[in-house]
Design a protein around this motif. Structure first.
Motif, PDB file in Angstrom:
ATOM      1  N   ALA A  27       0.809  -1.219   0.000  1.00 33.27           N
ATOM      2  CA  ALA A  27       0.000   0.000   0.000  1.00 33.27           C
ATOM      3  C   ALA A  27       0.840   1.266   0.000  1.00 33.27           C
ATOM      4  N   PHE A  28       2.104   1.212   0.459  1.00 35.84           N
ATOM      5  CA  PHE A  28       2.872   2.456   0.546  1.00 35.84           C
ATOM      6  C   PHE A  28       4.284   2.397  -0.032  1.00 35.84           C
ATOM      7  N   ALA A  29       4.901   1.236  -0.071  1.00 38.96           N
ATOM      8  CA  ALA A  29       6.299   1.159  -0.496  1.00 38.96           C
ATOM      9  C   ALA A  29       6.439   1.431  -1.991  1.00 38.96           C
ATOM     10  N   THR A  30       7.447   2.216  -2.358  1.00 42.32           N
ATOM     11  CA  THR A  30       7.679   2.525  -3.769  1.00 42.32           C
ATOM     12  C   THR A  30       9.003   1.962  -4.277  1.00 42.32           C
ATOM     13  N   LEU A  31       9.681   1.156  -3.434  1.00 45.40           N
ATOM     14  CA  LEU A  31      10.944   0.557  -3.858  1.00 45.40           C
ATOM     15  C   LEU A  31      11.182  -0.730  -3.082  1.00 45.40           C
ATOM     16  N   ASP A  32      12.156  -1.489  -3.554  1.00 44.32           N
ATOM     17  CA  ASP A  32      12.598  -2.707  -2.879  1.00 44.32           C
ATOM     18  C   ASP A  32      14.031  -2.472  -2.434  1.00 44.32           C
ATOM     19  N   PRO A  33      14.297  -2.339  -1.125  1.00 46.14           N
ATOM     20  CA  PRO A  33      15.654  -2.008  -0.686  1.00 46.14           C
ATOM     21  C   PRO A  33      16.707  -3.041  -1.072  1.00 46.14           C
ATOM     22  N   LYS A  34      16.288  -4.258  -1.363  1.00 53.93           N
ATOM     23  CA  LYS A  34      17.249  -5.292  -1.749  1.00 53.93           C
ATOM     24  C   LYS A  34      17.579  -5.252  -3.236  1.00 53.93           C
ATOM     25  N   ASN A  35      16.818  -4.476  -3.993  1.00 55.32           N
ATOM     26  CA  ASN A  35      17.032  -4.410  -5.441  1.00 55.32           C
ATOM     27  C   ASN A  35      16.960  -2.960  -5.911  1.00 55.32           C
ATOM     28  N   LEU A  36      17.849  -2.134  -5.403  1.00 57.15           N
ATOM     29  CA  LEU A  36      17.866  -0.725  -5.778  1.00 57.15           C
ATOM     30  C   LEU A  36      18.728  -0.503  -7.013  1.00 57.15           C
ATOM     31  N   SER A  37      18.358   0.509  -7.789  1.00 56.85           N
ATOM     32  CA  SER A  37      19.143   0.895  -8.959  1.00 56.85           C
ATOM     33  C   SER A  37      18.857   2.358  -9.251  1.00 56.85           C
ATOM     34  N   THR A  38      19.535   2.910 -10.225  1.00 55.17           N
ATOM     35  CA  THR A  38      19.325   4.307 -10.589  1.00 55.17           C
ATOM     36  C   THR A  38      17.945   4.534 -11.212  1.00 55.17           C
ATOM     37  N   ALA A  39      17.234   3.463 -11.475  1.00 61.18           N
ATOM     38  CA  ALA A  39      15.845   3.614 -11.934  1.00 61.18           C
ATOM     39  C   ALA A  39      14.944   4.059 -10.790  1.00 61.18           C
ATOM     40  N   ASN A  40      15.390   3.851  -9.552  1.00 69.89           N
ATOM     41  CA  ASN A  40      14.650   4.310  -8.374  1.00 69.89           C
ATOM     42  C   ASN A  40      14.983   5.770  -8.101  1.00 69.89           C
ATOM     43  N   LYS A  41      13.971   6.604  -8.029  1.00 75.04           N
ATOM     44  CA  LYS A  41      14.162   8.031  -7.773  1.00 75.04           C
ATOM     45  C   LYS A  41      13.359   8.456  -6.557  1.00 75.04           C
ATOM     46  N   GLY A  42      14.034   9.139  -5.624  1.00 75.62           N
ATOM     47  CA  GLY A  42      13.344   9.707  -4.482  1.00 75.62           C
ATOM     48  C   GLY A  42      12.537  10.928  -4.894  1.00 75.62           C
ATOM     49  N   VAL A 131      17.367   0.808   5.960  1.00 73.29           N
ATOM     50  CA  VAL A 131      18.393   1.505   6.723  1.00 73.29           C
ATOM     51  C   VAL A 131      19.765   0.891   6.477  1.00 73.29           C
ATOM     52  N   MET A 132      19.823  -0.422   6.433  1.00 73.75           N
ATOM     53  CA  MET A 132      21.117  -1.097   6.252  1.00 73.75           C
ATOM     54  C   MET A 132      21.722  -0.828   4.878  1.00 73.75           C
ATOM     55  N   ARG A 133      20.892  -0.503   3.875  1.00 72.23           N
ATOM     56  CA  ARG A 133      21.429  -0.214   2.552  1.00 72.23           C
ATOM     57  C   ARG A 133      22.161   1.125   2.509  1.00 72.23           C
ATOM     58  N   CYS A 134      21.762   2.077   3.352  1.00 69.41           N
ATOM     59  CA  CYS A 134      22.410   3.389   3.294  1.00 69.41           C
ATOM     60  C   CYS A 134      23.323   3.653   4.489  1.00 69.41           C
ATOM     61  N   VAL A 135      23.147   2.921   5.585  1.00 65.05           N
ATOM     62  CA  VAL A 135      24.034   3.041   6.750  1.00 65.05           C
ATOM     63  C   VAL A 135      24.468   1.624   7.127  1.00 65.05           C
ATOM     64  N   PRO A 136      25.699   1.248   6.825  1.00 62.84           N
ATOM     65  CA  PRO A 136      26.123  -0.147   7.033  1.00 62.84           C
ATOM     66  C   PRO A 136      26.330  -0.493   8.503  1.00 62.84           C
ATOM     67  N   LYS A 137      25.209  -0.581   9.241  1.00 61.03           N
ATOM     68  CA  LYS A 137      25.241  -1.036  10.622  1.00 61.03           C
ATOM     69  C   LYS A 137      24.877  -2.522  10.659  1.00 61.03           C
ATOM     70  N   SER A 138      25.111  -3.147  11.791  1.00 60.28           N
ATOM     71  CA  SER A 138      24.728  -4.552  11.911  1.00 60.28           C
ATOM     72  C   SER A 138      23.215  -4.684  11.922  1.00 60.28           C
ATOM     73  N   ARG A 139      22.746  -5.874  11.633  1.00 59.42           N
ATOM     74  CA  ARG A 139      21.297  -6.083  11.636  1.00 59.42           C
ATOM     75  C   ARG A 139      20.724  -5.902  13.036  1.00 59.42           C
ATOM     76  N   ALA A 140      21.453  -6.358  14.043  1.00 60.50           N
ATOM     77  CA  ALA A 140      20.966  -6.213  15.418  1.00 60.50           C
ATOM     78  C   ALA A 140      20.813  -4.739  15.786  1.00 60.50           C
ATOM     79  N   GLN A 141      21.790  -3.910  15.408  1.00 60.63           N
ATOM     80  CA  GLN A 141      21.709  -2.477  15.688  1.00 60.63           C
ATOM     81  C   GLN A 141      20.518  -1.844  14.960  1.00 60.63           C
ATOM     82  N   THR A 142      20.357  -2.224  13.712  1.00 58.67           N
ATOM     83  CA  THR A 142      19.299  -1.624  12.903  1.00 58.67           C
ATOM     84  C   THR A 142      17.923  -2.058  13.380  1.00 58.67           C
ATOM     85  N   GLU A 143      17.778  -3.316  13.729  1.00 54.73           N
ATOM     86  CA  GLU A 143      16.502  -3.774  14.282  1.00 54.73           C
ATOM     87  C   GLU A 143      16.171  -3.016  15.560  1.00 54.73           C
ATOM     88  N   GLY A 144      17.196  -2.718  16.364  1.00 56.58           N
ATOM     89  CA  GLY A 144      16.971  -1.937  17.572  1.00 56.58           C
ATOM     90  C   GLY A 144      16.447  -0.549  17.263  1.00 56.58           C
TER      91      GLY A 144
END
Length: 280
Positions: A27-42, A131-144
């Motif tokens: 209903a709201f997502a406009t991208l797939d963070p696991k499959n980003l490319s320059t075709a995705n525009k903010g 978040v992990m795609r743009c800030v390379p933190k651990s998954r545990a940190q990001t889930e927190g």
């Protein structure tokens, strides 16, 4: 026999919940963070409309250095629309204890719905992956980070937003006299946030501004912008009016122009002291 029926019933409930969960993200997502490319525009958000810009910046993947996504590079001319939007915000805010008090309850309902949606594992993982795609933190940190933000919305569900505006009254020195103090909005405000917490810092700060009746213009660090855009889109899905906040991708000088000419009554800035001193 009884246990079998109970297990079957529970299985049916889980299947219904799973179907309900899957619809939220669609209903709201406009991208797939696991499959980003320059075709995705903010995009930017101003006066309730999502808009593109003349120019874009390509963000690199912090882990590989390869092109990852394009975000708007708002120029000085395009900033005028944001300035006009800020000037149109009344000094007494979008709501206050006397004006539109039903908005306190509306925002409480938005918080309840947002917390519900974030309990969807698919939505929760979507923001963790973003978040992990743009800030390379651990998954545990990001889930927190996502979990703390979800807890925030749970805390402000129902009447809790209204309770934030609690007033006080003091007796005077003669009959019929008293003093009443109200928590009053500032009207147009700015929120500028850093890259290291792309969701937690901007969301908590902009929601606090909204709770008290302000209309914020929000700018996150360009390196970590798309998770916040997706979060705002989720808030709209959960009932937040699109006109309640503006969101921009731009460089510092453009944002400074908007805040100064738009008449921001307060700017909440999280970042380096060098930049912060310019906003004092």
């Amino acid at each position: 026999m009884f246990n079998t029926k109970v297990m079957r019933f529970r299985s049916q409930i889980m299947q219904v919940q799973s179907r309900a969960f899957s619809k939220h993200l669609k209903a709201f997502a406009t991208l797939d963070p696991k499959n980003l490319s320059t075709a995705n525009k903010g995009m930017n958000l101003v006066n309730g409309e999502w808009k593109g810009t003349e120019n874009y910046i390509t963000l690199p993947d912090p882990m590989t250095g390869k092109d990852m996504i394009q975000i708007p590079d708002t120029n000085m001319a395009e900033a005028e629309e944001f300035i006009t939007a800020m000037k149109e915000v009344p000094k007494h805010g979008l709501h206050n204890p006397f004006k539109n008090p039903e908005r306190y309850l509306m925002l409480g309902a938005v918080c309840r719905k947002t917390a519900e949606v974030l309990h969807d594992p698919e939505v929760f993982d979507f923001f963790v992956d973003s978040v992990m795609r743009c800030v390379p933190k651990s998954r545990a940190q990001t889930e927190g980070e996502v979990r703390v933000t979800r807890n925030f919305f749970e805390n402000f569900s129902g009447d809790q937003v209204r309770f934030l505006a609690e007033a006080f009254r003091m007796p005077g020195d003669h009959g019929g006299q008293f003093t009443t103090g109200y928590r009053w909005p500032l009207g147009p405000v700015g929120v500028i946030t850093p890259f290291n917490f792309p969701v937690e810092i901007p969301v908590l700060q902009m929601m606090g501004a909204l709770f008290m009746g302000n209309k914020p213009i929000v700018k996150s660090d360009s390196k970590a912008t798309f998770p916040l855009e997706q979060w705002i889109r989720m808030l709209h899905y959960c009932g937040l009016p699109k006109e309640d906040l503006d969101y921009i991708n731009c460089e510092g000088p453009v944002m400074e122009k908007i805040l100064v000419k738009g008449g921001s009554n307060m700017t909440l800035f999280t970042g380096s002291s060098k930049i912060g001193e310019r906003l004092v």
